[in-house]
Every structure is written in structure tokens, then in C-alpha cells.
Design an enzyme around this catalytic site. Structure first.
Site, mmCIF file in Angstrom:
data_model
loop_
_atom_site.group_PDB
_atom_site.id
_atom_site.type_symbol
_atom_site.label_atom_id
_atom_site.label_comp_id
_atom_site.label_asym_id
_atom_site.label_seq_id
_atom_site.Cartn_x
_atom_site.Cartn_y
_atom_site.Cartn_z
ATOM 1 N N GLY A 193 0.864 -1.178 0.000
ATOM 2 C CA GLY A 193 0.000 0.000 0.000
ATOM 3 C C GLY A 193 0.897 1.222 0.000
ATOM 4 C CB ALA A 194 0.827 4.289 -2.082
ATOM 5 C CD GLN A 200 -3.332 -6.517 -3.458
ATOM 6 O OE1 GLN A 200 -4.090 -7.081 -4.228
ATOM 7 N NE2 GLN A 200 -2.146 -6.081 -3.829
ATOM 8 C CG ASP A 245 -0.313 2.332 -5.947
ATOM 9 O OD1 ASP A 245 0.239 1.856 -4.956
ATOM 10 O OD2 ASP A 245 -1.455 2.004 -6.292
ATOM 11 C CG ASN A 298 -5.303 2.496 -7.399
ATOM 12 O OD1 ASN A 298 -4.566 2.594 -6.419
ATOM 13 N ND2 ASN A 298 -6.489 1.933 -7.313
ATOM 14 C CE LYS A 299 -2.377 -3.626 -6.531
ATOM 15 N NZ LYS A 299 -0.962 -3.933 -6.801
HETATM 16 O O1 MRU Z 1 0.592 -3.705 -4.698
HETATM 17 P P1 MRU Z 1 0.069 -3.028 -3.468
HETATM 18 O O2 MRU Z 1 -0.823 -3.874 -2.637
HETATM 19 O O3 MRU Z 1 1.153 -2.326 -2.683
HETATM 20 O O4 MRU Z 1 -0.843 -1.914 -4.137
HETATM 21 C C1 MRU Z 1 -1.147 -0.747 -3.548
HETATM 22 C C2 MRU Z 1 -2.567 -0.675 -3.331
HETATM 23 O O5 MRU Z 1 -3.034 -1.144 -2.317
HETATM 24 C C3 MRU Z 1 -3.463 -0.053 -4.283
HETATM 25 O O6 MRU Z 1 -3.020 0.257 -5.510
HETATM 26 C C4 MRU Z 1 -4.198 1.046 -3.582
HETATM 27 O O7 MRU Z 1 -5.406 1.245 -4.198
HETATM 28 C C5 MRU Z 1 -3.409 2.320 -3.445
HETATM 29 S S1 MRU Z 1 -2.352 2.290 -2.087
HETATM 30 C C6 MRU Z 1 -3.070 3.397 -0.982
#
Ligand code: MRU
Length: 361
Positions: A52-53, A196, A237, A247-248
Site C-alpha cells: 500500500g502506497a 488485497q 500509487d 493504481n492497482k
Molecule cells: O501492490 P500493493 O498492494 O502495494 O498496491 C497498492 C494498493 O493497495 C493499491 O493500488 C491502492 O489502491 C493504493 S495504495 C493506498
């Protein structure tokens, strides 16, 4: 946030060690991992013990502080810079990681005296973590103003308190409104391949008592078609200067669906996620992850043991981009720690121009 009556953060500083909730075991086990060196903290970021960022930004800042604490006075700058290179190489997409490294490294180097540099690095890393938690609460307050009683909100991946020092980004407005007594319902996508949504968002929302249900990623279109989604809120992210947002993986698909069905699509993120040096989405590095994340699934068996099983045929291969880029034109507003921001170059520039300790230079 409270878990079974106890307050937790996703990541915290403990007398030179970095403590992390072991996110890969959730929701089945709650364990804390202790990283005693910056190399261990960097490895935990790389292995997604913490993800998570926001949370990886906080962990990265602490890792630089750990490096400063152990760097010899003779080689102070070179040692901290070696650590910075290692930490920056752990994960490429989330801008918060780079913002944190820059912020804590700058504090370490503000004085020519290494002893002062060590103290300043620890102070800066702790301040970065505190700011991250406060930014989550601010996004909660700002985003809650967009919500109305009985709204049905779709979210993707995990952008809750596990993805930050506290509160989260996309989930923060939901927590804020829920605490104020507003009835809401959340649809959480499972978020293959690492799930996630199924493993973390669903668990977080249960802990907080927010009414919700999981959906398969592939069910989203049908929900929009049936008119049961009133708003989408996702995290980010990295956000480019023009508002294009990484983003994801799967976020872009949801944004296209939201536009097709005239549903507002909000992106919640603090200043540390904005990257003014990236003019648009093409400049955002997108992480490619191991194909095994697609070829296998992991979870708990009925006897309580954690298992990883193969889904695909023995010789199959998979492509696994971890993030996608949603063009700014599909984003209704940004929910930030500095207020609601339009997804335009000028609104983002004005927001980033306001002074803040968290913006990476
Ligand atoms: O690969 P991750 O689990 O580190 O991905 C990050 C995320 O959880 C998502 O992209 C999220 O929507 C943004 S992080 C606040």
C-alpha cells in the site's frame, strides 16, 4: 485503528526497529514482523509484508532512519545514499516511497555533523509517519462530505488503514462517515491476482463494522448495469502532474465503467502520492510482478493450514502488470488531505504549491 479492542498502525517505529503487520497472513493470522536493519525493512517492502502506497512510504522513511543510525561518521553520506538506492529499488510505482526517502535523506544531510544527521533522520521519519496518519484522517473528513446516507460505494484493492500509517485513503471517507452514524454499503472487489480486496479490505471493513460485501472483479460491470453503484472511491500509487493516476490493476476498467454509467469516480490520495515530475501517465513506472501470482492462489485450508495451490496448467504462463493508469479525464475529483481537487493540471499544481512537508522535491 482498533483490532479486537487494541489500537494498531500498519507500521511503526520502535526504538530503532520497524514493526510491521504481516499483511501476507491476513485475514487468517495477525502477526507482527520486526525489522532491525534497513536491509530487513527494504526486504519486507519488496516481499510485500507491508504494502500500500502510504504504508510502504512510511516504512521506507523508517528504513532511511535505520541506515542513518548505523552509518559510521566517516562514511555517513555514502552509507545513507547506498541505503537510499537499495530502498528505492524495492518497488517502483508508489510515489510515497520516493517521497519518504527524499524527505528523510534530506533531513539526515541538513547538518554536516553525522550525530545531528542521525537524530534529524529519526525525527523526520517519525514526522512523515505521523503526517501520513493525519493525512488519512483529513482525506476522511474531506471525502465524507461527498457521501450521502445509504450510498452504495465500490472500492478496489486495499486503500484502507493497512495501506497507510492509519485511516487509509479510499476507505477513510467511509470510516469517517460510518463513525458519524451514516448508513453506507461498500462493494469491495476481490482484486486478483494478490486479492488485497478479499484478504485485506473485507477484513478491515469487518473490523470497523461497515456493512459490505465482496464481489469477483468480473462482476463489477453487471453491478453498474443494475444501477447499484452510486460512487466509486479508489486509492492511488502515483498521480502525474496532469492527473493521470496509477493504481492497482483493474482500476482503469472500473473508471471506464463508471463513466459509461455516469457514476462519480473519486481518487483519494495524500500529497506524497502526487509526482509533479511525471508530466502524464506515460512517465509512471509500472511494476511487473511474478507470473506465479496469477498462476497460483493462496489461502487457508479447512484444517487451518495456509496453502498455496496452482490454478493453471503446469506449463502455463501469465502476464502480471501490478498497476494500470486511469486517464485524468475519467476522474471526477481527487480527495486529498488539502481538500477536493479537480483533475486538471492547474488545480493539481495549485494544490502542490501550497507548502507541505510531505511533497517530494
Ligand atoms: O501492490 P500493493 O498492494 O502495494 O498496491 C497498492 C494498493 O493497495 C493499491 O493500488 C491502492 O489502491 C493504493 S495504495 C493506498
Amino acid at each position: 485503528m482498533r483490532i479486537q479492542g487494541q489500537d494498531y498502525r500498519a507500521v511503526w517505529w520502535d526504538n530503532g526497529a520497524v514493526q510491521l503487520i504481516e499483511q501476507r497472513l491476513l485475514p487468517h493470522r495477525l502477526e507482527i514482523v520486526t525489522c532491525r536493519t534497513y536491509q530487513e525493512t527494504a526486504q519486507a517492502i519488496k516481499d510485500m509484508v507491508v504494502r500500500g502506497a502510504g504504508a510502504i512510504g512510511v516504512a521506507a522513511g523508517f528504513a532511511i532512519a535505520q541506515a542513518a543510525l548505523t552509518a559510521s561518521s566517516a562514511n555517513f553520506r555514502a552509507s545513507v545514499d547506498d541505503a537510499a538506492r537499495l530502498i528505492r529499488a524495492t518497488r517502483p510505482t508508489a510515489h510515497d516511497l520516493f517521497a519518504a526517502v527524499a524527505h528523510v535523506r534530506e533531513a539526515a544531510f541538513a547538518s554536516t555533523d553525522p550525530a545531528q544527521g542521525r537524530e534529524a533522520a529519526v525525527r523526520a521519519a517519525m514526522a512523515f509517519a505521523d503526517e501520513n496518519g493525519k493525512a488519512g484522517e483529513a482525506m476522511g473528513r474531506v471525502g465524507a462530505a461527498l457521501l450521502r446516507p445509504n450510498m452504495r460505494i465500490l472500492t478496489h484493492c486495499n486503500a484502507g488503514w493497512l495501506a497507510f500509517a492509519d485511516w487509509g485513503s479510499a476507505l477513510a471517507p467511509i470510516y469517517y462517515a460510518h463513525r458519524a452514524g451514516m448508513a453506507l454499503f461498500v462493494y469491495a472487489t476481490e482484486t486478483r491476482p494478490r486479492s488485497q480486496g478479499a484478504k485485506l479490505t473485507d477484513w478491515e471493513l469487518s473490523q470497523a463494522g461497515v456493512p459490505h460485501t465482496l464481489i469477483a472483479d468480473t462482476a463489477a460491470g453487471s453491478l453498474f448495469q443494475r444501477g447499484v453503484i452510486d460512487a466509486v472511491i479508489v486509492g492511488a500509487d502515483r498521480i502525474a502532474a496532469n492527473g493521470d493516476t496509477a493504481n492497482k490493476i483493474g482500476t482503469y476498467t472500473l473508471a471506464v465503467l463508471a463513466q459509461r454509467h455516469r457514476v462519480p469516480f473519486y481518487v483519494a490520495a495524500p500529497r506524497s502520492t502526487f509526482d509533479p515530475a511525471a508530466p502524464d501517465g506515460h512517465a509512471i513506472p509500472i511494476e511487473t510482478r511474478n507470473e506465479d501470482e496469477v498462476l497460483y492462489v493462496s489461502g487457508v485450508a479447512d484444517d487451518g493450514t495456509l496453502r498455496r495451490v496452482r490454478l493453471a496448467a503446469p506449463n502455463s504462463h501469465a502476464e502480471n502488470p501490478a498497476f494500470d493508469v486511469t486517464p485524468a479525464s475519467l476522474i471526477t475529483r481527487f480527495v486529498t488531505d488539502g481538500g477536493l481537487i479537480d483533475s486538471t493540471v492547474s488545480a493539481i499544481a495549485a494544490f502542490l504549491d501550497r507548502p507541505t512537508p510531505l511533497v517530494a522535491r
